[in-house]
Design a protein around this motif. Structure first.
Motif, short mmCIF file in Angstrom:
data_model
loop_
_atom_site.label_atom_id
_atom_site.label_comp_id
_atom_site.label_asym_id
_atom_site.label_seq_id
_atom_site.Cartn_x
_atom_site.Cartn_y
_atom_site.Cartn_z
N GLU A 27 0.80 -1.42 0.28
CA GLU A 27 -0.14 0.00 -0.12
C GLU A 27 0.80 1.44 0.01
OE1 GLU A 27 -2.87 0.01 2.98
OE2 GLU A 27 -3.72 -1.93 2.44
N GLU A 28 1.82 1.45 0.81
CA GLU A 28 2.62 2.61 0.99
C GLU A 28 3.25 2.75 -0.30
OE1 GLU A 28 3.10 5.07 3.05
OE2 GLU A 28 1.16 3.79 3.97
N ARG A 29 3.83 1.78 -1.18
CA ARG A 29 4.51 2.06 -2.25
C ARG A 29 3.69 2.34 -3.58
NH1 ARG A 29 7.51 -2.77 -4.79
NH2 ARG A 29 5.71 -4.15 -3.87
N VAL A 30 2.42 1.84 -3.59
CA VAL A 30 1.27 2.34 -4.44
C VAL A 30 1.24 3.72 -4.25
CG1 VAL A 30 -1.00 2.22 -5.29
CG2 VAL A 30 0.55 0.08 -5.04
N LYS A 31 0.89 4.24 -2.76
CA LYS A 31 0.74 5.52 -2.66
C LYS A 31 1.64 6.54 -2.85
CE LYS A 31 -0.62 8.37 1.49
NZ LYS A 31 -0.50 8.71 2.92
N HIS A 32 3.09 6.20 -2.80
CA HIS A 32 4.02 6.86 -3.47
C HIS A 32 4.26 6.86 -4.74
CE1 HIS A 32 7.97 8.42 -3.60
NE2 HIS A 32 8.39 7.55 -4.44
N TRP A 33 3.80 6.17 -5.45
CA TRP A 33 3.93 6.06 -6.79
C TRP A 33 2.45 6.93 -7.54
CZ3 TRP A 33 4.50 0.11 -7.04
CH2 TRP A 33 5.79 -0.22 -7.04
N VAL A 34 1.67 6.92 -6.57
CA VAL A 34 0.33 7.59 -7.20
C VAL A 34 0.71 9.08 -7.14
CG1 VAL A 34 -1.86 8.37 -6.57
CG2 VAL A 34 -1.44 6.00 -6.88
N THR A 85 -7.32 1.06 -16.35
CA THR A 85 -8.53 1.25 -15.29
C THR A 85 -8.14 0.97 -13.98
OG1 THR A 85 -10.16 0.47 -17.21
CG2 THR A 85 -10.90 0.19 -14.95
N ILE A 86 -7.38 0.03 -13.68
CA ILE A 86 -7.02 -0.24 -12.30
C ILE A 86 -5.96 0.93 -11.94
CG2 ILE A 86 -5.60 -1.74 -10.73
CD1 ILE A 86 -6.84 -4.19 -12.49
N SER A 87 -5.17 1.31 -12.82
CA SER A 87 -4.36 2.42 -12.29
C SER A 87 -4.92 3.80 -12.01
CB SER A 87 -3.37 2.61 -13.53
OG SER A 87 -2.54 1.41 -13.90
N ALA A 88 -5.96 4.09 -12.81
CA ALA A 88 -6.71 5.19 -12.78
C ALA A 88 -7.63 5.24 -11.44
CB ALA A 88 -7.69 5.44 -13.99
N LEU A 89 -8.13 4.01 -11.28
CA LEU A 89 -8.91 4.18 -10.18
C LEU A 89 -8.21 4.07 -8.75
CD1 LEU A 89 -11.58 1.14 -11.24
CD2 LEU A 89 -12.08 3.53 -10.78
N LEU A 90 -6.99 3.44 -8.75
CA LEU A 90 -6.25 3.72 -7.52
C LEU A 90 -5.99 5.35 -7.50
CD1 LEU A 90 -3.66 0.80 -7.95
CD2 LEU A 90 -5.15 1.24 -5.96
N LEU A 91 -5.64 6.01 -8.62
CA LEU A 91 -5.43 7.38 -8.64
C LEU A 91 -6.52 8.09 -7.76
CD1 LEU A 91 -4.15 8.12 -12.31
CD2 LEU A 91 -2.61 7.90 -10.12
N GLY A 92 -7.73 7.65 -8.32
CA GLY A 92 -9.11 8.36 -7.69
C GLY A 92 -9.12 8.09 -6.15
N GLY A 93 -8.90 6.95 -5.81
CA GLY A 93 -8.94 6.44 -4.45
C GLY A 93 -7.88 7.06 -3.48
N LYS A 109 7.82 2.40 -12.66
CA LYS A 109 7.61 1.38 -11.61
C LYS A 109 5.99 1.14 -11.50
CE LYS A 109 11.85 2.31 -9.33
NZ LYS A 109 12.54 3.33 -8.09
N TYR A 110 5.24 2.00 -11.33
CA TYR A 110 3.92 2.16 -11.00
C TYR A 110 3.14 1.14 -12.04
CZ TYR A 110 -1.07 3.44 -10.12
OH TYR A 110 -2.43 3.67 -9.97
#
Length: 409
Positions: free
Chosen positions: A166-173, A238-246, A198-199
């Motif tokens: 989760e923390e890595r994804v948050k950083h990449w977003v 789609t998944i990348s964008a929804l993670l951006l929104g969240g 990397k994201y």
């Protein structure tokens, strides 16, 4: 020093651009409703009815490429990104019908009323977990420590991101937003571009894994559609964008609303006393302090609007935030009125075929957050001597910091 009262153009590097653009936007609506911005390199529509009409007319105002706004990138970074500098070309918000219709139908399978309600229950638990950690401290940075964590964690659970990632994804977003939507010096662009790659690689591997071994998550649901309803790239984007929104839209909306409520203390007292007012307060907050500035479009033919000719193939910003302050639609628009009868007519979540598929979930998350905040932190107030700060962005009104405190109970 340039201010919203004296500005002659947008300037995403300035403090006023996101913090308080409304005097400038008011002048544009009155004097130049179709405005050419040298700084943005595009036309801007600022009146409510013009923005809404453009959202509806997807044949004239195309969404293709609308999320690929990377004008500030250096040539070196564009070369590094290669084909990925057009990231999100295959996301639903970035295409027109009939492709958009096909993709939206597929994505909507994950946002049934039952699924949204279940996600709401999970979000409530995550909000309480965050509050359990911070309440004893008596103070926090609301943006970083309260607003972002529950939404980011729920997005991760919904998609299927393991807790350890989760923390890595948050950083990449965060890097994605900085790279594409705010001006950065060349050295910083190079760092952000590496994070972005990397994201993409991470999400690509996640989709591949879920296709091989499905689980009870959105990534698995979408992976099942590869080869029939969706392509592999469409699923990844789609998944990348929804993670951006969240990780961004709902946290921005929460922080903006709390900042407004703490300045208009009597309204905070009202919703603490009567939580049935929370839904109306949220709509009014989205209208007056929209987390999104608007959407980008490209004309497919020449358009003449208010006597101004806009050539075919020209990019525009549909300024939904300005539309939310249009006095011809919203009476006394700078007044925060949580009982405003038409507050929900704002276009923070878009309009027409591109109305956000996750809007119901976003609203539910904000309602849950304020129900828990008013219950557990009724004495919430600004921390003395600490000023909130807005981030600089082309597309989103968001706070970097919002220091708050409360009485320990």
């Amino acid at each position: 020093m340039t201010s919203p009262e004296t500005a002659t153009d947008f300037d995403v590097t300035s403090d006023w651009h996101v913090a308080n653009p409304y005097p400038f936007l008011r002048r544009l609506r009155h004097d130049r409703p179709v405005f050419w911005s040298d700084h943005l390199g595009m036309w801007v529509l600022t009146r409510y009815h013009d923005v809404r009409a453009a959202y509806r007319d997807h044949e004239t105002y195309s969404s293709v490429g609308s999320l690929t706004i990377s004008r500030t990138l250096t040539d070196e970074v564009k070369e590094t990104l290669g084909e990925h500098r057009s990231f999100l070309d295959d996301f639903a918000a970035n295409v027109d019908p009939p492709k958009h219709t096909r993709m939206r139908r597929a994505i909507s399978r994950a946002f049934t009323p039952r699924a949204v309600a279940r996600l709401g229950d999970e979000f409530r638990a995550k909000v309480d977990a965050v509050l359990d950690a911070v309440v004893p401290e008596g103070r926090a940075d609301f943006t970083a420590e309260i607003a972002h964590l529950p939404s980011a964690r729920l997005a991760a659970v919904f998609i299927g991101v393991p807790p350890e990632d989760e923390e890595r994804v948050k950083h990449w977003v965060t890097s994605w937003f900085q790279l594409f939507l705010s001006p950065q010096p060349p050295e910083r662009q190079r760092e952000l571009a590496q994070d972005f790659l990397k994201y993409l690689d991470y999400v690509d591997r996640l989709v591949t894994e879920r296709r091989a071994e499905p689980r009870e998550d959105f990534a698995s649901l979408m992976a099942e559609l590869i080869g029939t309803d969706l392509s592999h790239r469409e699923v990844v984007e789609t998944i990348s964008a929804l993670l951006l929104g969240g990780n961004d839209t709902v946290p921005n909306g929460l922080s903006n609303a709390v900042h407004r409520l703490l300045r208009e203390r009597h309204v905070w007292a009202e919703i603490v006393a009567d939580r049935s007012l929370i839904p109306g307060m949220i709509e009014e907050s989205l209208r007056i302090d929209g987390a999104s500035l608007g959407s980008f479009r490209t004309t497919t033919r020449e358009v003449t609007l208010h006597g101004t000719a806009i050539p075919a193939g020209t990019q525009l910003l549909l300024h939904a935030d300005s539309a939310g302050h249009d006095e011809t639609v919203f009476a006394d628009p700078e007044r925060f009125d949580i009982r405003r009868p038409n507050a929900r007519d704002h276009m923070v979540f878009g309009y027409g075929v591109h109305h956000c598929v996750g809007a119901a979930l976003s609203r539910l998350k904000m309602e849950i957050a304020f129900e828990r905040l008013t219950t557990r932190l009724p004495s919430l107030r600004p921390a003395p001597g600490a000023a909130p700060a807005y981030r600089k962005s082309m597309v989103g009104r968001g706070l970097q910091t919002l220091p708050v405190e409360w009485d320990e109970r």
